[in-house]
Design a protein around this motif. Structure first.
Motif, PDB file in Angstrom:
ATOM      1  N   THR A  47       0.819  -1.204   0.000  1.00  0.00           N
ATOM      2  CA  THR A  47       0.000   0.000   0.000  1.00  0.00           C
ATOM      3  C   THR A  47       0.860   1.265   0.000  1.00  0.00           C
ATOM      4  O   THR A  47       0.583   2.214  -0.748  1.00  0.00           O
ATOM      5  CB  THR A  47      -0.937  -0.014   1.225  1.00  0.00           C
ATOM      6  OG1 THR A  47      -1.611  -1.267   1.241  1.00  0.00           O
ATOM      7  CG2 THR A  47      -1.952   1.098   1.138  1.00  0.00           C
ATOM      8  N   GLU A  48       1.912   1.262   0.818  1.00  0.00           N
ATOM      9  CA  GLU A  48       2.800   2.436   0.864  1.00  0.00           C
ATOM     10  C   GLU A  48       3.479   2.640  -0.493  1.00  0.00           C
ATOM     11  O   GLU A  48       3.621   3.761  -0.965  1.00  0.00           O
ATOM     12  CB  GLU A  48       3.863   2.275   1.954  1.00  0.00           C
ATOM     13  CG  GLU A  48       3.348   2.438   3.381  1.00  0.00           C
ATOM     14  CD  GLU A  48       2.538   1.238   3.878  1.00  0.00           C
ATOM     15  OE1 GLU A  48       2.641   0.145   3.272  1.00  0.00           O
ATOM     16  OE2 GLU A  48       1.784   1.412   4.853  1.00  0.00           O
ATOM     17  N   LEU A  50       2.318   1.791  -3.377  1.00  0.00           N
ATOM     18  CA  LEU A  50       1.342   2.278  -4.366  1.00  0.00           C
ATOM     19  C   LEU A  50       0.994   3.744  -4.141  1.00  0.00           C
ATOM     20  O   LEU A  50       0.840   4.514  -5.103  1.00  0.00           O
ATOM     21  CB  LEU A  50       0.078   1.415  -4.316  1.00  0.00           C
ATOM     22  CG  LEU A  50       0.267  -0.033  -4.798  1.00  0.00           C
ATOM     23  CD1 LEU A  50      -0.988  -0.842  -4.575  1.00  0.00           C
ATOM     24  CD2 LEU A  50       0.670  -0.053  -6.267  1.00  0.00           C
ATOM     25  N   VAL A  51       0.886   4.138  -2.859  1.00  0.00           N
ATOM     26  CA  VAL A  51       0.585   5.552  -2.588  1.00  0.00           C
ATOM     27  C   VAL A  51       1.739   6.429  -3.071  1.00  0.00           C
ATOM     28  O   VAL A  51       1.534   7.460  -3.724  1.00  0.00           O
ATOM     29  CB  VAL A  51       0.299   5.778  -1.081  1.00  0.00           C
ATOM     30  CG1 VAL A  51       0.213   7.262  -0.776  1.00  0.00           C
ATOM     31  CG2 VAL A  51      -1.002   5.087  -0.688  1.00  0.00           C
ATOM     32  N   LEU A  54       1.584   6.599  -6.834  1.00  0.00           N
ATOM     33  CA  LEU A  54       0.507   7.463  -7.347  1.00  0.00           C
ATOM     34  C   LEU A  54       0.865   8.932  -7.159  1.00  0.00           C
ATOM     35  O   LEU A  54       0.639   9.762  -8.048  1.00  0.00           O
ATOM     36  CB  LEU A  54      -0.820   7.140  -6.651  1.00  0.00           C
ATOM     37  CG  LEU A  54      -2.012   7.912  -7.193  1.00  0.00           C
ATOM     38  CD1 LEU A  54      -2.318   7.503  -8.634  1.00  0.00           C
ATOM     39  CD2 LEU A  54      -3.252   7.703  -6.333  1.00  0.00           C
ATOM     40  N   MET A 155      -0.880  13.880 -19.954  1.00  0.00           N
ATOM     41  CA  MET A 155      -1.571  12.622 -20.247  1.00  0.00           C
ATOM     42  C   MET A 155      -0.605  11.526 -20.664  1.00  0.00           C
ATOM     43  O   MET A 155      -0.749  10.372 -20.257  1.00  0.00           O
ATOM     44  CB  MET A 155      -2.638  12.831 -21.320  1.00  0.00           C
ATOM     45  CG  MET A 155      -3.899  13.440 -20.744  1.00  0.00           C
ATOM     46  SD  MET A 155      -5.159  13.749 -21.974  1.00  0.00           S
ATOM     47  CE  MET A 155      -5.600  12.102 -22.472  1.00  0.00           C
ATOM     48  N   VAL A 162       1.254   4.816 -15.235  1.00  0.00           N
ATOM     49  CA  VAL A 162       0.240   3.914 -14.677  1.00  0.00           C
ATOM     50  C   VAL A 162       0.681   2.448 -14.837  1.00  0.00           C
ATOM     51  O   VAL A 162       0.271   1.592 -14.052  1.00  0.00           O
ATOM     52  CB  VAL A 162      -1.133   4.197 -15.332  1.00  0.00           C
ATOM     53  CG1 VAL A 162      -1.275   3.510 -16.664  1.00  0.00           C
ATOM     54  CG2 VAL A 162      -2.272   3.800 -14.407  1.00  0.00           C
ATOM     55  N   LEU A 165       2.449   1.028 -11.804  1.00  0.00           N
ATOM     56  CA  LEU A 165       1.516   0.986 -10.672  1.00  0.00           C
ATOM     57  C   LEU A 165       0.593  -0.228 -10.768  1.00  0.00           C
ATOM     58  O   LEU A 165       0.343  -0.912  -9.780  1.00  0.00           O
ATOM     59  CB  LEU A 165       0.682   2.261 -10.614  1.00  0.00           C
ATOM     60  CG  LEU A 165       1.434   3.519 -10.179  1.00  0.00           C
ATOM     61  CD1 LEU A 165       0.473   4.679 -10.050  1.00  0.00           C
ATOM     62  CD2 LEU A 165       2.126   3.267  -8.848  1.00  0.00           C
ATOM     63  N   ILE A 166       0.078  -0.466 -11.979  1.00  0.00           N
ATOM     64  CA  ILE A 166      -0.788  -1.634 -12.172  1.00  0.00           C
ATOM     65  C   ILE A 166       0.006  -2.913 -11.903  1.00  0.00           C
ATOM     66  O   ILE A 166      -0.473  -3.830 -11.238  1.00  0.00           O
ATOM     67  CB  ILE A 166      -1.360  -1.654 -13.621  1.00  0.00           C
ATOM     68  CG1 ILE A 166      -2.314  -0.478 -13.844  1.00  0.00           C
ATOM     69  CG2 ILE A 166      -2.048  -2.976 -13.924  1.00  0.00           C
ATOM     70  CD1 ILE A 166      -3.655  -0.636 -13.186  1.00  0.00           C
ATOM     71  N   SER A 169       0.531  -3.400  -8.278  1.00  0.00           N
ATOM     72  CA  SER A 169      -0.686  -3.784  -7.561  1.00  0.00           C
ATOM     73  C   SER A 169      -1.034  -5.254  -7.798  1.00  0.00           C
ATOM     74  O   SER A 169      -1.739  -5.857  -7.000  1.00  0.00           O
ATOM     75  CB  SER A 169      -1.849  -2.890  -7.975  1.00  0.00           C
ATOM     76  OG  SER A 169      -2.365  -3.311  -9.214  1.00  0.00           O
ATOM     77  N   ALA A 170      -0.551  -5.812  -8.908  1.00  0.00           N
ATOM     78  CA  ALA A 170      -0.908  -7.187  -9.240  1.00  0.00           C
ATOM     79  C   ALA A 170       0.186  -8.194  -8.864  1.00  0.00           C
ATOM     80  O   ALA A 170      -0.091  -9.374  -8.731  1.00  0.00           O
ATOM     81  CB  ALA A 170      -1.203  -7.302 -10.739  1.00  0.00           C
ATOM     82  N   LEU A 194      10.028   2.155 -30.630  1.00  0.00           N
ATOM     83  CA  LEU A 194       8.981   2.924 -31.303  1.00  0.00           C
ATOM     84  C   LEU A 194       9.449   4.356 -31.560  1.00  0.00           C
ATOM     85  O   LEU A 194       9.329   4.870 -32.677  1.00  0.00           O
ATOM     86  CB  LEU A 194       7.704   2.932 -30.446  1.00  0.00           C
ATOM     87  CG  LEU A 194       6.512   3.685 -31.003  1.00  0.00           C
ATOM     88  CD1 LEU A 194       6.008   3.018 -32.272  1.00  0.00           C
ATOM     89  CD2 LEU A 194       5.385   3.772 -29.987  1.00  0.00           C
TER      90      LEU A 194
END
Lengths: 232, 170
Positions: A47-48, A50-51, A54, A155, A162, A165-166, A169-170, A194
């Motif tokens: 959790t830490e 991820l915070v 973010l 953006m 992101v 982060l994903i 989280s997984a 690319l």
């Protein structure tokens, strides 16, 4: 003729936009992944991590937006000031301006008479346009749009940021660093390739360059996290 | 009247409300995916009679409210979709690709409704709803990856400006 040159300009414009998008995503990916790896190396819980990640995403996206806004609007201010000065000079000293334009074409390889002829004809058609293009290097299609640039930067940064982060989280809690680092390197190879192929450069070289710097960034933050995590 | 406008081919782009809802729901879904584990932690701790940290508790609360918000917003979005319709696929899209696009979009809608609902049922009635709810994460991540890859493929390989439809209102 005008159709062809227009579509070429359009193309350049779009490639510039795509390169900027790739670079933004690249920045977001590297900085957030490094942050996640560093906080994870310090022994923090998911959790830490991820915070922190973010917060890094939001901070990075805002900073990219602010930086881009300031840079594009100051470029725009400079262009506007240049154009205003040029307009004034064209009104006050048209002869000197014609000489100046002639000099530019002579410098590019035309002979004196032809250069003068070109300068006179271009001046008759659109004096300010000719000076903007050939003296200042400002073309109409590259008119600055600061808000758009800021939103696009934020953006694209967020789109890159992101991903780690994903993944974090997984991933299983014990292997967050390793899995985030691994997927980030794969993502960087793809983005580097690319970016290079869009710019017409070698794909492998581009991928290696970006991946090397990404690996270095993650290694550096992992070292910081490890040192302070152990110390704490 | 509404029906003809709702049919594919009769609209040129998405409205600003459709675009706004797409990105708002996207941000909420990302937050749910990233912090969803906090809800699992909080529920497991509650079952064991333990407590979680304040941060974990707040994130679990956030997961609950964001889920309800997504459910409400997706209902609005479906209503707008039926009312306004969607732009047609870009020209020269093959039948298979078009079908893949439609199936994945409707799969998104199905998930955006069933995942919050199973989440709420799981929150109040426990398993099997809670267990079903946790299966949604990999499915969502896979579908988002496909969706992003498809939109980038259209925008940058096919160069049909598909991505711009979700950025610039009609």
């Amino acid at each position: 003729m005008s159709r062809l040159s227009h579509s070429e300009i359009h193309m350049v414009h779009r490639i510039g936009w795509l390169r900027a998008a790739v670079l933004g995503a690249n920045d977001g990916l590297v900085s957030t992944a490094s942050l996640v790896v560093g906080v994870a190396a310090a022994g923090s819980g998911r959790t830490e991590i991820l915070v922190a990640g973010l917060a890094g995403l939001v901070a990075g996206a805002m900073s990219m937006a602010a930086g881009e806004y300031v840079s594009v609007s100051s470029q725009s201010d400079t262009e506007q000031a240049d154009l205003a000065r040029e307009t004034r000079e064209l009104k006050d000293t048209p002869e000197a301006e014609l000489d100046e334009l002639t000099g530019i074409y002579v410098g590019r390889g035309l002979d004196e008479d032809l250069a003068r002829q070109v300068a006179v004809q271009l001046t008759q058609k659109d004096a300010l346009g000719a000076h903007a293009r050939d003296e200042l290097g400002i073309s109409e299609t590259v008119t600055a749009r600061p808000i758009q640039a800021a939103v696009v930067s934020a953006m694209t940064f967020a789109a890159g940021a992101v991903i780690p982060l994903i993944v974090a989280s997984a991933a299983p809690a014990a292997q967050i660093s390793a899995i985030v680092a691994g997927t980030t390197l794969i993502g960087l190879m793809a983005l580097g390739g690319l970016g290079a192929s869009v710019g017409g450069a070698g794909v492998v070289k581009g991928a290696i360059r970006v991946t090397f710097w990404g690996a270095l960034a993650m290694a550096a933050t992992a070292a910081v996290g490890w040192v302070f995590g152990v110390a704490a | 009247m509404t029906m003809t406008r709702g049919q594919i081919g009769s609209v040129r782009g998405y409205t600003i409300y459709q675009i706004g809802l797409h990105w708002l729901i996207a941000v909420l879904v990302f937050a749910q995916l990233i912090f969803g584990e906090s809800m699992t932690e909080a529920i497991e701790a509650a079952e064991e009679g333990e407590s979680v940290s304040a941060l974990e508790g707040n994130l679990a609360d956030m997961h609950y409210y964001f889920g309800i918000a997504i459910l409400a917003l997706v209902v609005v979005r479906l209503v707008l979709r039926l009312k306004n319709g969607v732009p047609p696929p870009p020209p020269e899209t093959s039948g298979a690709i078009e079908l893949a696009g439609r199936v994945s979009h409707w799969l998104f809608y199905a998930l955006l409704v069933t995942v919050p609902v199973t989440g709420l049922l799981g929150f109040y009635y426990g398993d099997p709803y809670g267990e079903w709810h946790t299966y949604a994460k990999p499915v969502f991540i896979g579908l988002i990856a496909l969706h992003v890859a498809a939109s980038l493929y259209h925008q940058f390989w096919r160069k049909d400006e598909l991505l711009m439809r979700m950025l610039k209102p009609e």
